[in-house]
Design an enzyme around this catalytic site. Structure first.
Site, PDB file in Angstrom:
ATOM      1  N   LYS A  13     -74.103 -49.458 -43.411  1.00 29.64           N
ATOM      2  CA  LYS A  13     -73.040 -49.330 -44.430  1.00 29.64           C
ATOM      3  C   LYS A  13     -72.929 -50.598 -45.279  1.00 29.64           C
ATOM      4  O   LYS A  13     -72.867 -50.547 -46.505  1.00 29.64           O
ATOM      5  CB  LYS A  13     -71.681 -49.029 -43.770  1.00 29.64           C
ATOM      6  CG  LYS A  13     -71.662 -47.739 -42.952  1.00 29.64           C
ATOM      7  CD  LYS A  13     -70.300 -47.425 -42.388  1.00 29.64           C
ATOM      8  CE  LYS A  13     -69.793 -48.408 -41.343  1.00 29.64           C
ATOM      9  NZ  LYS A  13     -70.566 -48.424 -40.080  1.00 29.64           N
ATOM     10  N   ARG A  90     -61.560 -43.922 -40.989  1.00 28.88           N
ATOM     11  CA  ARG A  90     -62.194 -43.794 -39.677  1.00 28.88           C
ATOM     12  C   ARG A  90     -61.464 -42.817 -38.772  1.00 28.88           C
ATOM     13  O   ARG A  90     -61.890 -42.609 -37.640  1.00 28.88           O
ATOM     14  CB  ARG A  90     -62.166 -45.162 -38.992  1.00 28.88           C
ATOM     15  CG  ARG A  90     -63.476 -45.911 -39.072  1.00 28.88           C
ATOM     16  CD  ARG A  90     -63.235 -47.273 -38.463  1.00 28.88           C
ATOM     17  NE  ARG A  90     -64.393 -47.780 -37.818  1.00 28.88           N
ATOM     18  CZ  ARG A  90     -65.219 -48.674 -38.368  1.00 28.88           C
ATOM     19  NH1 ARG A  90     -65.009 -49.121 -39.576  1.00 28.88           N
ATOM     20  NH2 ARG A  90     -66.248 -49.106 -37.692  1.00 28.88           N
ATOM     21  N   ARG A 129     -78.831 -58.085 -34.491  1.00 28.88           N
ATOM     22  CA  ARG A 129     -77.867 -58.827 -35.304  1.00 28.88           C
ATOM     23  C   ARG A 129     -77.021 -59.740 -34.423  1.00 28.88           C
ATOM     24  O   ARG A 129     -76.655 -60.847 -34.804  1.00 28.88           O
ATOM     25  CB  ARG A 129     -76.973 -57.862 -36.093  1.00 28.88           C
ATOM     26  CG  ARG A 129     -76.099 -58.601 -37.096  1.00 28.88           C
ATOM     27  CD  ARG A 129     -75.206 -57.670 -37.882  1.00 28.88           C
ATOM     28  NE  ARG A 129     -74.254 -57.026 -37.009  1.00 28.88           N
ATOM     29  CZ  ARG A 129     -73.465 -56.024 -37.391  1.00 28.88           C
ATOM     30  NH1 ARG A 129     -73.528 -55.554 -38.617  1.00 28.88           N
ATOM     31  NH2 ARG A 129     -72.611 -55.492 -36.540  1.00 28.88           N
ATOM     32  N   ARG A 135     -70.475 -62.044 -34.059  1.00 29.93           N
ATOM     33  CA  ARG A 135     -69.439 -61.002 -33.975  1.00 29.93           C
ATOM     34  C   ARG A 135     -69.126 -60.685 -32.524  1.00 29.93           C
ATOM     35  O   ARG A 135     -70.029 -60.459 -31.720  1.00 29.93           O
ATOM     36  CB  ARG A 135     -69.903 -59.737 -34.726  1.00 29.93           C
ATOM     37  CG  ARG A 135     -69.498 -59.745 -36.184  1.00 29.93           C
ATOM     38  CD  ARG A 135     -69.993 -58.531 -36.941  1.00 29.93           C
ATOM     39  NE  ARG A 135     -69.465 -57.254 -36.460  1.00 29.93           N
ATOM     40  CZ  ARG A 135     -69.490 -56.136 -37.170  1.00 29.93           C
ATOM     41  NH1 ARG A 135     -69.991 -56.135 -38.410  1.00 29.93           N
ATOM     42  NH2 ARG A 135     -69.024 -55.028 -36.671  1.00 29.93           N
ATOM     43  N   ARG A 146     -68.030 -48.829 -29.131  1.00 32.51           N
ATOM     44  CA  ARG A 146     -67.911 -48.525 -30.571  1.00 32.51           C
ATOM     45  C   ARG A 146     -68.550 -47.174 -30.880  1.00 32.51           C
ATOM     46  O   ARG A 146     -68.023 -46.404 -31.691  1.00 32.51           O
ATOM     47  CB  ARG A 146     -68.586 -49.622 -31.410  1.00 32.51           C
ATOM     48  CG  ARG A 146     -67.794 -50.931 -31.429  1.00 32.51           C
ATOM     49  CD  ARG A 146     -68.674 -52.115 -31.781  1.00 32.51           C
ATOM     50  NE  ARG A 146     -69.149 -52.116 -33.153  1.00 32.51           N
ATOM     51  CZ  ARG A 146     -70.144 -52.893 -33.577  1.00 32.51           C
ATOM     52  NH1 ARG A 146     -70.764 -53.724 -32.739  1.00 32.51           N
ATOM     53  NH2 ARG A 146     -70.517 -52.850 -34.830  1.00 32.51           N
TER      54      ARG A 146
HETATM   55  P1  AP5 Z   1     -75.156 -53.130 -41.357  1.00 29.67           P
HETATM   56  O1  AP5 Z   1     -75.477 -52.897 -42.780  1.00 29.67           O
HETATM   57  O2  AP5 Z   1     -74.368 -54.310 -40.978  1.00 29.67           O
HETATM   58  O3  AP5 Z   1     -74.516 -51.784 -40.731  1.00 29.67           O
HETATM   59  P2  AP5 Z   1     -72.993 -51.339 -40.691  1.00 29.67           P
HETATM   60  O4  AP5 Z   1     -73.008 -49.844 -40.703  1.00 29.67           O
HETATM   61  O5  AP5 Z   1     -72.221 -52.044 -41.737  1.00 29.67           O
HETATM   62  O6  AP5 Z   1     -72.638 -51.849 -39.227  1.00 29.67           O
HETATM   63  P3  AP5 Z   1     -71.295 -52.524 -38.695  1.00 29.67           P
HETATM   64  O7  AP5 Z   1     -71.632 -53.096 -37.367  1.00 29.67           O
HETATM   65  O8  AP5 Z   1     -70.670 -53.396 -39.697  1.00 29.67           O
HETATM   66  O9  AP5 Z   1     -70.438 -51.214 -38.509  1.00 29.67           O
HETATM   67  P4  AP5 Z   1     -69.076 -51.008 -37.833  1.00 29.67           P
HETATM   68  O10 AP5 Z   1     -68.629 -49.739 -38.433  1.00 29.67           O
HETATM   69  O11 AP5 Z   1     -69.145 -51.041 -36.359  1.00 29.67           O
HETATM   70  O12 AP5 Z   1     -68.261 -52.320 -38.228  1.00 29.67           O
HETATM   71  P5  AP5 Z   1     -66.992 -52.597 -39.123  1.00 29.67           P
HETATM   72  O13 AP5 Z   1     -67.120 -53.988 -39.576  1.00 29.67           O
HETATM   73  O14 AP5 Z   1     -66.786 -51.532 -40.114  1.00 29.67           O
HETATM   74  O15 AP5 Z   1     -76.542 -53.100 -40.555  1.00 29.67           O
HETATM   75  C1  AP5 Z   1     -76.569 -53.411 -39.182  1.00 29.67           C
HETATM   76  C2  AP5 Z   1     -77.794 -54.301 -38.889  1.00 29.67           C
HETATM   77  O16 AP5 Z   1     -78.969 -53.544 -39.147  1.00 29.67           O
HETATM   78  C3  AP5 Z   1     -77.876 -55.547 -39.789  1.00 29.67           C
HETATM   79  O17 AP5 Z   1     -78.376 -56.605 -39.058  1.00 29.67           O
HETATM   80  C4  AP5 Z   1     -78.863 -55.110 -40.892  1.00 29.67           C
HETATM   81  O18 AP5 Z   1     -79.556 -56.198 -41.433  1.00 29.67           O
HETATM   82  C5  AP5 Z   1     -79.779 -54.156 -40.145  1.00 29.67           C
HETATM   83  N1  AP5 Z   1     -80.296 -53.083 -41.004  1.00 29.67           N
HETATM   84  C6  AP5 Z   1     -79.669 -52.428 -42.009  1.00 29.67           C
HETATM   85  N2  AP5 Z   1     -80.457 -51.487 -42.548  1.00 29.67           N
HETATM   86  C7  AP5 Z   1     -81.621 -51.523 -41.856  1.00 29.67           C
HETATM   87  C8  AP5 Z   1     -82.831 -50.790 -41.945  1.00 29.67           C
HETATM   88  N3  AP5 Z   1     -83.005 -49.818 -42.848  1.00 29.67           N
HETATM   89  N4  AP5 Z   1     -83.801 -51.080 -41.078  1.00 29.67           N
HETATM   90  C9  AP5 Z   1     -83.642 -52.069 -40.140  1.00 29.67           C
HETATM   91  N5  AP5 Z   1     -82.532 -52.828 -40.011  1.00 29.67           N
HETATM   92  C10 AP5 Z   1     -81.521 -52.547 -40.865  1.00 29.67           C
HETATM   93  O19 AP5 Z   1     -65.813 -52.501 -38.060  1.00 29.67           O
HETATM   94  C11 AP5 Z   1     -65.711 -53.409 -36.993  1.00 29.67           C
HETATM   95  C12 AP5 Z   1     -64.448 -53.137 -36.206  1.00 29.67           C
HETATM   96  O20 AP5 Z   1     -63.302 -53.352 -37.047  1.00 29.67           O
HETATM   97  C13 AP5 Z   1     -64.269 -51.714 -35.674  1.00 29.67           C
HETATM   98  O21 AP5 Z   1     -64.931 -51.519 -34.458  1.00 29.67           O
HETATM   99  C14 AP5 Z   1     -62.751 -51.651 -35.530  1.00 29.67           C
HETATM  100  O22 AP5 Z   1     -62.334 -52.356 -34.397  1.00 29.67           O
HETATM  101  C15 AP5 Z   1     -62.269 -52.418 -36.756  1.00 29.67           C
HETATM  102  N6  AP5 Z   1     -62.090 -51.554 -37.930  1.00 29.67           N
HETATM  103  C16 AP5 Z   1     -62.790 -51.608 -39.120  1.00 29.67           C
HETATM  104  N7  AP5 Z   1     -62.378 -50.648 -39.963  1.00 29.67           N
HETATM  105  C17 AP5 Z   1     -61.388 -49.992 -39.318  1.00 29.67           C
HETATM  106  C18 AP5 Z   1     -60.589 -48.850 -39.656  1.00 29.67           C
HETATM  107  N8  AP5 Z   1     -60.740 -48.215 -40.834  1.00 29.67           N
HETATM  108  N9  AP5 Z   1     -59.698 -48.407 -38.743  1.00 29.67           N
HETATM  109  C19 AP5 Z   1     -59.531 -49.049 -37.555  1.00 29.67           C
HETATM  110  N10 AP5 Z   1     -60.263 -50.108 -37.161  1.00 29.67           N
HETATM  111  C20 AP5 Z   1     -61.199 -50.570 -38.033  1.00 29.67           C
HETATM  112 MG    MG Z   2     -70.539 -53.353 -41.723  1.00 33.93          MG
END
Ligand code: AP5
Ligand code: MG
Length: 191
Positions: A13, A90, A129, A135, A146
């Site tokens: 994402k 979410r 990562r 993180r 997660r």
């Molecule tokens: P990346 O692009 O970082 O993927 P991502 O989908 O953004 O992964 P996240 O870990 O950020 O998702 P998440 O939903 O768990 O975290 P969030 O911060 O939203 O890619 C991942 C890795 O893969 C990177 O190293 C990248 O380089 C690599 N990569 C990318 N594309 C690739 C490819 N094609 N091939 C190979 N490698 C690749 O949320 C974190 C926490 O915050 C949640 O768990 C929750 O506690 C809280 N939170 C956030 N939003 C809310 C909400 N709306 N409601 C309640 N709690 C929330």
């Molecule tokens: Mg992210």
């Protein structure tokens, strides 16, 4: 244009949002980044948020909806062609709140892009990562939590947008450029 970028933890994402904002002149709104900033600033709210994030749990709906509403309000003055929402909504309650907030501004979500990635690939990406991200949730135990939370609480959001005819599934495997090509086609079809 308002785009939701949706998918499991590690589905890409954030990576794809960076490319989308440049090509389509959008503002990137990542709730995960907003929450991590609150933790880094060591605010009282940040301390509470840390308890949820480090356990792989969602922060409560009311808390995140308040944060998002404030941010959307701030963005009203920013001159871009729209917003890409990354990590929100979410839960069903968040989806309903989002559409209500957007409607108050005379707008709506145009498309939800669901990045589909095999579970083993998600885990591999997040563990890799985790070697450098710092993180608190990039470790195998929390990654599994997660993923469970994603399946039980977040997946139902896709049905909500399917019913609205705004759901598009994209294969999120392969090179970053190939995936971006597929996403661009889906967005262009909506323009
Ligand atoms: P990346 O692009 O970082 O993927 P991502 O989908 O953004 O992964 P996240 O870990 O950020 O998702 P998440 O939903 O768990 O975290 P969030 O911060 O939203 O890619 C991942 C890795 O893969 C990177 O190293 C990248 O380089 C690599 N990569 C990318 N594309 C690739 C490819 N094609 N091939 C190979 N490698 C690749 O949320 C974190 C926490 O915050 C949640 O768990 C929750 O506690 C809280 N939170 C956030 N939003 C809310 C909400 N709306 N409601 C309640 N709690 C929330
Ligand atoms: Mg992210």
């Amino acid at each position: 244009m308002n785009i939701i970028i949706f998918g499991a933890p590690g589905s890409g994402k954030g990576t794809q949002s960076d490319l989308i904002v440049t090509k389509y002149n959008l503002t990137h709104l990542s709730t995960g980044d907003l929450l991590r900033k609150e933790i880094a600033d060591n605010t009282e709210l940040g301390k509470t948020i840390y308890q949820y994030i480090s356990q792989g749990q969602l922060v409560p709906d009311k808390m995140i909806i308040d944060i998002l509403a404030k941010k959307l309000d701030e963005l009203k003055t920013v001159e871009t062609d729209g917003t890409i929402l990354d990590g929100f909504p979410r839960t069903l309650q968040q989806a309903e709140a989002l559409e209500k907030l957007l409607a108050q501004n005379g707008t709506q979500t145009d498309i939800l892009i669901d990045l589909h990635v095999d579970e083993q690939e998600l885990i591999t990406r997040l563990l890799k990562r985790g070697e450098t991200s710092g993180r608190s949730d990039d470790n195998i135990e929390t990654i599994k939590k997660r993923l469970d939370v994603y399946h039980s609480q977040t997946c139902p959001v896709s049905d909500y947008y399917k019913k609205l005819g705004k759901f598009v599934e994209i294969l999120g495997m392969g090179t970053i450029d190939d995936i971006f090509g597929r996403i661009s086609k889906a967005i262009d079809a909506k323009l």
